[in-house]
Scaffold this motif. Structure first.
Motif, short mmCIF file in Angstrom:
data_model
loop_
_atom_site.label_atom_id
_atom_site.label_comp_id
_atom_site.label_asym_id
_atom_site.label_seq_id
_atom_site.Cartn_x
_atom_site.Cartn_y
_atom_site.Cartn_z
N ARG A 83 -15.07 6.52 7.71
CA ARG A 83 -14.86 7.60 8.69
C ARG A 83 -13.64 7.36 9.57
O ARG A 83 -13.00 8.31 10.01
N SER A 84 -13.34 6.10 9.86
CA SER A 84 -12.21 5.82 10.75
C SER A 84 -10.87 5.79 10.00
O SER A 84 -9.83 5.72 10.63
N PHE A 85 -10.90 5.83 8.68
CA PHE A 85 -9.67 5.82 7.90
C PHE A 85 -8.95 7.15 8.12
O PHE A 85 -9.56 8.22 8.03
N PRO A 86 -7.64 7.14 8.39
CA PRO A 86 -6.93 8.38 8.75
C PRO A 86 -6.56 9.23 7.52
O PRO A 86 -5.39 9.39 7.18
N TRP A 87 -7.58 9.77 6.88
CA TRP A 87 -7.35 10.57 5.68
C TRP A 87 -6.41 11.76 5.89
O TRP A 87 -5.48 11.95 5.08
N PRO A 88 -6.61 12.59 6.91
CA PRO A 88 -5.75 13.77 7.03
C PRO A 88 -4.27 13.43 7.16
O PRO A 88 -3.41 14.07 6.53
N GLY A 89 -3.95 12.39 7.93
CA GLY A 89 -2.55 12.02 8.09
C GLY A 89 -1.92 11.52 6.80
O GLY A 89 -0.76 11.82 6.50
N ILE A 90 -2.68 10.77 6.02
CA ILE A 90 -2.16 10.25 4.75
C ILE A 90 -1.93 11.38 3.75
O ILE A 90 -0.88 11.46 3.10
N PHE A 91 -2.91 12.28 3.66
CA PHE A 91 -2.74 13.40 2.72
C PHE A 91 -1.59 14.31 3.14
O PHE A 91 -0.86 14.83 2.30
N GLU A 92 -1.43 14.48 4.44
CA GLU A 92 -0.32 15.29 4.93
C GLU A 92 1.02 14.63 4.56
O GLU A 92 1.95 15.31 4.11
N ALA A 93 1.10 13.32 4.71
CA ALA A 93 2.33 12.60 4.34
C ALA A 93 2.61 12.73 2.84
O ALA A 93 3.77 12.91 2.42
N MET A 94 1.56 12.64 2.01
CA MET A 94 1.75 12.76 0.56
C MET A 94 2.21 14.16 0.19
O MET A 94 3.12 14.33 -0.64
N GLU A 95 1.61 15.17 0.79
CA GLU A 95 1.98 16.55 0.46
C GLU A 95 3.41 16.86 0.87
O GLU A 95 4.13 17.58 0.17
N ALA A 134 11.39 8.86 1.56
CA ALA A 134 10.67 9.87 2.34
C ALA A 134 9.34 9.31 2.87
O ALA A 134 8.95 9.58 4.01
N LEU A 135 8.64 8.52 2.04
CA LEU A 135 7.39 7.90 2.50
C LEU A 135 7.65 6.90 3.64
O LEU A 135 6.86 6.80 4.59
N SER A 136 8.75 6.18 3.56
CA SER A 136 9.09 5.18 4.59
C SER A 136 9.34 5.84 5.93
O SER A 136 9.13 5.22 6.98
N GLU A 137 9.79 7.07 5.92
CA GLU A 137 10.09 7.77 7.18
C GLU A 137 8.85 8.38 7.83
O GLU A 137 8.91 8.79 8.99
N LYS A 138 7.75 8.46 7.13
CA LYS A 138 6.53 9.07 7.68
C LYS A 138 5.90 8.15 8.72
O LYS A 138 5.82 6.94 8.54
N ASN A 143 5.83 -0.20 6.01
CA ASN A 143 6.02 -1.20 4.96
C ASN A 143 5.79 -0.62 3.56
O ASN A 143 4.97 -1.13 2.79
N VAL A 144 6.50 0.43 3.24
CA VAL A 144 6.39 1.06 1.92
C VAL A 144 7.24 0.26 0.94
O VAL A 144 8.43 0.05 1.18
N HIS A 145 6.61 -0.21 -0.17
CA HIS A 145 7.30 -1.05 -1.15
C HIS A 145 7.00 -0.56 -2.56
O HIS A 145 5.88 -0.15 -2.86
N LEU A 146 7.99 -0.69 -3.40
CA LEU A 146 7.81 -0.42 -4.82
C LEU A 146 7.33 -1.71 -5.48
O LEU A 146 7.99 -2.74 -5.42
#
Length: 169
Positions: A83-95, A134-138, A143-146
């Motif tokens: 419940r505490s995981f920030p799902w809406p923010g992550i999905f918004e960043a992905m979209e 683009a993910l790094s800027e969200k 710490n976005v890594h390939l």
């Protein structure tokens, strides 16, 4: 003349009834005070006995933790993390970042460590680099890594398979 003054003094008459009434009051007072003292002693003994019984019952009725209670507590912890995981923010960043050149195939969150792993395919290397930038800027991710990339050929279609790791803020 001595005789005459003696007769002039008032005579104190204490009757036997009055003396008996005083004696009865004294005996009654002593009896009542003895009875009250005995009642008080009995009350104190009963309180000591009652507290001993209550303290022995506390040990008998104390709940021992069961394995199912520990499992329930663990499940509630998992549910709370979910419940505490920030799902809406992550999905918004992905979209916002995934365009027509990116196809996300797998989204794997690690709720306890607040990491996500994204697996998918990109049209080409440039689209993948643009997606990572683009993910790094969200603001929701850091710490976005390939982790892994591989060129895949299917018939005449050439794509780049990738795996990205990011931390959730």
């Amino acid at each position: 003349m001595e005789i005459s003054t003696r007769f002039l003094k008032p005579i104190h008459r204490t009757s036997a009834k009055f003396k008996f009434a005083i004696a009865c009051l004294i005996v009654t007072g002593v009896g009542l005070s003895t009875l009250i003292y005995q009642q008080r002693q009995q009350y104190e003994r009963m309180n000591v006995l009652l507290s001993a019984i209550q303290s022995s019952n506390e040990f008998k009725h104390r709940a021992t933790p069961k394995k199912s209670d520990a499992d329930d507590k663990k499940q509630w912890g998992v549910f709370k993390a979910e419940r505490s995981f920030p799902w809406p923010g992550i999905f918004e960043a992905m979209e916002d970042t995934a365009g027509n050149d990116i196809e996300l195939l797998e989204f794997e969150p690690a709720k306890s460590s607040r990491l996500i792993i994204l697996r998918g395919e990109a049209k080409d290397q440039a689209a993948l680099i643009h997606f990572i930038a683009a993910l790094s800027e969200k603001k929701q991710l850091k710490n976005v890594h390939l982790l892994h990339q591989q060129r895949i050929e299917r018939e005449r279609l050439i794509t780049t398979s990738f795996e990205i790791k990011a931390e959730v803020r």
